[in-house]
Design a protein around this motif. Structure first.
Motif, PDB file in Angstrom:
ATOM      1  N   GLN A  96       0.817  -1.213   0.000  1.00 28.22           N
ATOM      2  CA  GLN A  96       0.000   0.000   0.000  1.00 28.22           C
ATOM      3  C   GLN A  96       0.852   1.267   0.000  1.00 28.22           C
ATOM      4  O   GLN A  96       0.345   2.355  -0.217  1.00 28.22           O
ATOM      5  CB  GLN A  96      -0.940   0.001   1.204  1.00 28.22           C
ATOM      6  N   GLN A  97       2.136   1.120   0.240  1.00 26.64           N
ATOM      7  CA  GLN A  97       3.039   2.263   0.284  1.00 26.64           C
ATOM      8  C   GLN A  97       3.804   2.444  -1.030  1.00 26.64           C
ATOM      9  O   GLN A  97       4.759   3.197  -1.077  1.00 26.64           O
ATOM     10  CB  GLN A  97       4.026   2.105   1.440  1.00 26.64           C
ATOM     11  N   LYS A 125       3.729   3.826  -4.775  1.00 29.91           N
ATOM     12  CA  LYS A 125       2.959   4.761  -5.594  1.00 29.91           C
ATOM     13  C   LYS A 125       3.791   5.177  -6.808  1.00 29.91           C
ATOM     14  O   LYS A 125       5.017   5.263  -6.728  1.00 29.91           O
ATOM     15  CB  LYS A 125       2.598   6.020  -4.799  1.00 29.91           C
ATOM     16  N   HIS A 152       0.236  14.758  -5.272  1.00 29.62           N
ATOM     17  CA  HIS A 152      -0.221  14.652  -3.879  1.00 29.62           C
ATOM     18  C   HIS A 152       0.875  14.967  -2.851  1.00 29.62           C
ATOM     19  O   HIS A 152       0.809  14.495  -1.710  1.00 29.62           O
ATOM     20  CB  HIS A 152      -0.749  13.237  -3.612  1.00 29.62           C
ATOM     21  N   ASP A 164      -0.376  16.226   0.540  1.00 27.51           N
ATOM     22  CA  ASP A 164      -1.077  15.176   1.289  1.00 27.51           C
ATOM     23  C   ASP A 164      -0.098  14.156   1.862  1.00 27.51           C
ATOM     24  O   ASP A 164      -0.274  13.675   2.986  1.00 27.51           O
ATOM     25  CB  ASP A 164      -2.086  14.461   0.394  1.00 27.51           C
ATOM     26  N   ILE A 165       0.916  13.830   1.094  1.00 30.42           N
ATOM     27  CA  ILE A 165       1.927  12.866   1.553  1.00 30.42           C
ATOM     28  C   ILE A 165       2.601  13.400   2.813  1.00 30.42           C
ATOM     29  O   ILE A 165       2.770  12.679   3.798  1.00 30.42           O
ATOM     30  CB  ILE A 165       2.952  12.583   0.436  1.00 30.42           C
ATOM     31  N   LYS A 200       1.438  15.595   4.972  1.00 27.93           N
ATOM     32  CA  LYS A 200       0.472  15.567   6.086  1.00 27.93           C
ATOM     33  C   LYS A 200       0.309  14.150   6.630  1.00 27.93           C
ATOM     34  O   LYS A 200       0.205  13.949   7.838  1.00 27.93           O
ATOM     35  CB  LYS A 200      -0.887  16.101   5.621  1.00 27.93           C
ATOM     36  N   ASN A 201       0.276  13.167   5.748  1.00 20.76           N
ATOM     37  CA  ASN A 201       0.070  11.777   6.167  1.00 20.76           C
ATOM     38  C   ASN A 201       1.234  11.225   6.985  1.00 20.76           C
ATOM     39  O   ASN A 201       1.044  10.308   7.778  1.00 20.76           O
ATOM     40  CB  ASN A 201      -0.201  10.886   4.961  1.00 20.76           C
ATOM     41  N   PHE A 202       2.434  11.772   6.791  1.00 22.09           N
ATOM     42  CA  PHE A 202       3.568  11.295   7.578  1.00 22.09           C
ATOM     43  C   PHE A 202       3.368  11.528   9.071  1.00 22.09           C
ATOM     44  O   PHE A 202       3.957  10.838   9.892  1.00 22.09           O
ATOM     45  CB  PHE A 202       4.884  11.936   7.121  1.00 22.09           C
ATOM     46  N   THR A 261       0.744  10.867  10.785  1.00 18.02           N
ATOM     47  CA  THR A 261       0.015   9.733  11.362  1.00 18.02           C
ATOM     48  C   THR A 261       0.544   8.384  10.879  1.00 18.02           C
ATOM     49  O   THR A 261       0.327   7.373  11.525  1.00 18.02           O
ATOM     50  CB  THR A 261      -1.483   9.818  11.018  1.00 18.02           C
ATOM     51  N   ASN A 262       1.229   8.378   9.742  1.00 22.43           N
ATOM     52  CA  ASN A 262       1.762   7.130   9.188  1.00 22.43           C
ATOM     53  C   ASN A 262       3.189   7.375   8.701  1.00 22.43           C
ATOM     54  O   ASN A 262       3.396   7.793   7.563  1.00 22.43           O
ATOM     55  CB  ASN A 262       0.880   6.631   8.033  1.00 22.43           C
ATOM     56  N   ASP A 302       9.823  10.544   6.197  1.00 23.11           N
ATOM     57  CA  ASP A 302       9.715  11.783   6.962  1.00 23.11           C
ATOM     58  C   ASP A 302      11.054  12.041   7.632  1.00 23.11           C
ATOM     59  O   ASP A 302      11.895  11.148   7.766  1.00 23.11           O
ATOM     60  CB  ASP A 302       8.557  11.731   7.953  1.00 23.11           C
TER      61      ASP A 302
END
Length: 88
Positions: A5-6, A8, A16, A19-20, A22-24, A26-27, A45
């Motif tokens: 899933q990681q 891309k 994105h 968004d990438i 921002k997602n770091f 939490t993930n 990150d």
């Protein structure tokens, strides 16, 4: 999250990026970017990158110490502490 899933395509990174980032928060799992179906880069990150660099530095120090030990380049602890006491 699974590694699959990681993965891309580079077009996802281009469209994105915000968004990438921002997602770091939490993930923190690394993101693998592909180009023409082949893995080309990994996006991390900054905290994960710094941790990785610190780990690599520590492993290098351990390897250097093991090499010196194997070559007999060491000093007995009692001798070392006696020498330090004399220098004070």
């Amino acid at each position: 999250m699974s590694l699959a899933q990681q993965i891309k395509p580079i077009s996802y990174l281009k469209s994105h990026a915000a968004d990438i980032i921002k997602n770091f928060a939490t993930n923190p799992d690394p993101l693998i970017i592909t180009q023409n179906g082949e893995a080309k880069m990994v996006v991390l990150d900054i905290q994960a990158y710094e941790q990785q660099q610190e780990t690599m530095a520590l492993l290098k120090l351990i390897a250097m110490g093991n090499k010196e030990l194997a070559q007999g380049q060491f000093q007995e602890a009692d001798d070392f502490f006696s020498e330090m006491a004399r220098e004070e």
